[in-house]
Design a protein around this motif. Sequence first.
Motif, PDB file in Angstrom:
ATOM      1  N   GLY B 180       0.916  -1.233  -0.176  1.00 48.72           N
ATOM      2  CA  GLY B 180      -0.064   0.107  -0.024  1.00 48.72           C
ATOM      3  C   GLY B 180       0.822   1.172   0.067  1.00 48.72           C
ATOM      4  O   GLY B 180       0.305   2.315  -0.356  1.00 48.72           O
ATOM      5  N   ASN B 181       2.112   1.159   0.605  1.00 46.54           N
ATOM      6  CA  ASN B 181       2.785   2.565   0.542  1.00 46.54           C
ATOM      7  C   ASN B 181       4.105   2.546  -0.284  1.00 46.54           C
ATOM      8  O   ASN B 181       4.843   3.206  -0.014  1.00 46.54           O
ATOM      9  CB  ASN B 181       3.308   2.658   2.172  1.00 46.54           C
ATOM     10  N   LEU B 182       3.900   1.522  -1.326  1.00 44.61           N
ATOM     11  CA  LEU B 182       4.800   1.418  -2.232  1.00 44.61           C
ATOM     12  C   LEU B 182       4.664   1.797  -3.884  1.00 44.61           C
ATOM     13  O   LEU B 182       3.489   1.447  -3.992  1.00 44.61           O
ATOM     14  CB  LEU B 182       5.534  -0.260  -2.180  1.00 44.61           C
ATOM     15  N   ASP B 183       5.705   2.031  -4.555  1.00 44.62           N
ATOM     16  CA  ASP B 183       5.220   2.145  -5.956  1.00 44.62           C
ATOM     17  C   ASP B 183       4.971   0.735  -6.470  1.00 44.62           C
ATOM     18  O   ASP B 183       5.453  -0.087  -5.763  1.00 44.62           O
ATOM     19  CB  ASP B 183       6.343   3.208  -6.578  1.00 44.62           C
ATOM     20  N   SER B 184       4.465   0.719  -7.757  1.00 46.10           N
ATOM     21  CA  SER B 184       4.279  -0.514  -8.152  1.00 46.10           C
ATOM     22  C   SER B 184       5.274  -1.155  -8.613  1.00 46.10           C
ATOM     23  O   SER B 184       5.048  -2.478  -8.225  1.00 46.10           O
ATOM     24  CB  SER B 184       3.281  -0.139  -9.516  1.00 46.10           C
ATOM     25  N   VAL B 185       6.440  -0.692  -9.002  1.00 42.97           N
ATOM     26  CA  VAL B 185       7.546  -1.629  -9.442  1.00 42.97           C
ATOM     27  C   VAL B 185       8.009  -2.090  -8.228  1.00 42.97           C
ATOM     28  O   VAL B 185       8.266  -3.643  -7.740  1.00 42.97           O
ATOM     29  CB  VAL B 185       8.773  -0.809 -10.058  1.00 42.97           C
ATOM     30  N   THR B 186       8.041  -1.681  -7.110  1.00 44.42           N
ATOM     31  CA  THR B 186       8.544  -2.064  -5.828  1.00 44.42           C
ATOM     32  C   THR B 186       7.437  -3.009  -5.064  1.00 44.42           C
ATOM     33  O   THR B 186       7.973  -4.054  -4.464  1.00 44.42           O
ATOM     34  CB  THR B 186       8.782  -0.917  -4.671  1.00 44.42           C
ATOM     35  N   GLY B 187       6.139  -2.562  -5.408  1.00 42.37           N
ATOM     36  CA  GLY B 187       5.157  -3.616  -4.884  1.00 42.37           C
ATOM     37  C   GLY B 187       5.227  -5.000  -5.520  1.00 42.37           C
ATOM     38  O   GLY B 187       5.142  -6.124  -4.863  1.00 42.37           O
ATOM     39  N   VAL B 188       5.539  -5.151  -6.722  1.00 41.22           N
ATOM     40  CA  VAL B 188       5.748  -6.253  -7.522  1.00 41.22           C
ATOM     41  C   VAL B 188       6.862  -7.111  -7.098  1.00 41.22           C
ATOM     42  O   VAL B 188       6.794  -8.205  -6.689  1.00 41.22           O
ATOM     43  CB  VAL B 188       5.957  -6.064  -9.088  1.00 41.22           C
ATOM     44  N   GLU B 189       7.853  -6.479  -6.632  1.00 43.24           N
ATOM     45  CA  GLU B 189       9.099  -6.865  -6.082  1.00 43.24           C
ATOM     46  C   GLU B 189       8.752  -7.743  -4.573  1.00 43.24           C
ATOM     47  O   GLU B 189       9.141  -8.990  -4.518  1.00 43.24           O
ATOM     48  CB  GLU B 189      10.018  -5.851  -5.823  1.00 43.24           C
ATOM     49  N   ILE B 190       7.874  -6.994  -3.862  1.00 44.96           N
ATOM     50  CA  ILE B 190       7.709  -7.635  -2.579  1.00 44.96           C
ATOM     51  C   ILE B 190       6.672  -8.809  -2.744  1.00 44.96           C
ATOM     52  O   ILE B 190       6.787  -9.836  -2.036  1.00 44.96           O
ATOM     53  CB  ILE B 190       6.825  -6.366  -1.708  1.00 44.96           C
TER      54      ILE B 190
END
Lengths: 422, 236
Positions: B180-190
């Motif tokens: 929720g607090n991350l940009d989409s690229v980082t979100g995908v990484e997580i």
Amino acid sequence: MRATRIIKLGLTSLVTHPLRSSLAVLGIVLGVASVIAMLAIGAGASEEAQAQIRSLGSTTIRLYSKKPPEDGGGSTNRSRMVIYGIKYDDLRRIDETVPDVAAIVPVREVSTTLWWGEKSAESYALGTMVSWLSAARQSVARGRWLNEVDMVNQLPSAVIGAGLAKKLFQHNDALGTEIRIGTKPYTVVGILAGGGAGGGKIGGANARMADDAVFVPMTTVKERWGDRNVKRSAGSTDIELVEVHEAILEVPAPELVIPTAEAVKALLARFHKKEDYTVVVPLALLEESKRTKRIFNIVLGSIAGISLVVGGIGIMNIMLATVTERTREIGIRRALGARRRDITLQFLAESLTLCLVGGIAGVGLGLLVPVYVEWKFDLPTLVHPDSVALAFGISAATGLLFGIYPAARAAKLDPIEALRHE
Amino acid sequence: MPTDTSTGTPVVRIVGVTKVYSMGEETVNALAGVDLEIEEGDFVAIMGPSGSGKSTLLNVLGCLDRPTSGSYFLGGVDVAQMDDNSISAIRSRRIGFIFQSFNLIPSHSVLENIEVPMFYAGTPPESARKRAQELASLVQLGNRTGHRPTQLSGGQQQRVAIARALANDPMILLCDEPTGNLDSVTGVEIMKFLTKLNEEGRTVIMVTHEDDISAWAKRVIRFRDGKIYEDVRRKS
């Protein structure tokens, strides 16, 4: 194990906020320091007074002659004869009518200059009796005290105080040397041990210091000087006639001191129209001094107590702020498995550490202040180990007491609410 | 109670759970009778609009909140009405939390943050330090162990949080909007990370309102008005 790690955690968080922690602790530091310093100064003063009084002997009563207040009107530019003070008749009457007086030791003063060859020193030449030594709680360091042979034969024997011996003879041996009191030669037969000698202002009377005096047989004084003290000042000649300057009355038991003193006062009052004498009761002074000390301690204790409460409130204030500021951290810790007890312990450890650090700093400061006071104002101080332990204990107790509420508040927080806290 | 350890074992079983909040005069039924079983090794996304009860369910599953009624079996143990000490022990040993806002302790370093759950579980300091090192390497932060959270990017912080959640080898990983607090690229990484953990056998339960994110899960449960109204298993 777990507890020590939680305490370490508390410590770390204090180190991360050094300014805030030191400000929070300031109240405790000053509180503890003031307790120790005030008690030390108070104890020093009262200890000195009590030692002085005690050296006079708790089973003695002291009589001092004093010059009565002037009647006024008398011109100063004239020779006068002043007769005042305690008479031999007074002592005889005390001896005959007051029970429980075991011994009466008169002291006659011949205030003069003492000579040893070309060197001189201002001193009190005191004529007294054999019984003086024990009545005045003194002892002889070297040589001997005056004895009956000196008395009966009016011998020119002299015993000198330790302070005087040092002043006049310095590194030379005083024993056996010839000295002159005024113009009259005496032989030094003994030197007093010194120490514990009561002197200075006690109970309104100016007690003569045995340390600085030279003692000669009463009979010799009478024979050589008579009963007259001649004091000369510019333009006038005062002739003072005093029979007894001081007298020590020995009472067999401490509980008899007060009634005996009352009887002596009543007797003297009947025969003296003017207040030309002072009765000093060391025991009564001691009691009074102890009472004063007690009151002093209560007052100091209250001040100290208040300052520590103020310090404690400071700690509580800062801890409540810390808890609010770290609400979220508390929520995180709870979510990760901290029990209520762990949270309580963590915050309690913080406030306790604050107070202990404050306590240590306070003890340090509290020990420095008396040293400074002694050096700067030349006042005696006495740091009692108990007062240090007391102050430190109270600061720890304050930390605990004022830390409990903020810690309990932290532990009671609802983890979900705490996690939402911004 | 099933005792075999096959993938069919429910690690989470809740029966008739309700949660009622009273707000002054009104009462709110945040959970209105929920029955749910989650098998070991599953990857579940819980979805629903705000106020649907999904967050309340996550709090109950994470033992942060007690149900008003009903039972909650975690690994076969009823934890619904445990006292504070026992429930705290369950939280530290059985549950790994991953939050939307990372929730790292700002004054602690990466390693110290990872050590927190082990600290409360009573792990000896030396073994905790060793395990924290391993976990830091696992989330590719082995070279930043001394950093404070503020010196890390959002993605890095969330990786620290994941490492922390894994510290005591928990039964379930509970993720509350992990991207929720991350940009989409980082979100995908997580999400890749969580998927990898799931593939290694971890049970992952994740609350989200984004379809993109729920698409990573094997099973999607939708909430409305405190109840489950849809429970779909995606074909793998």
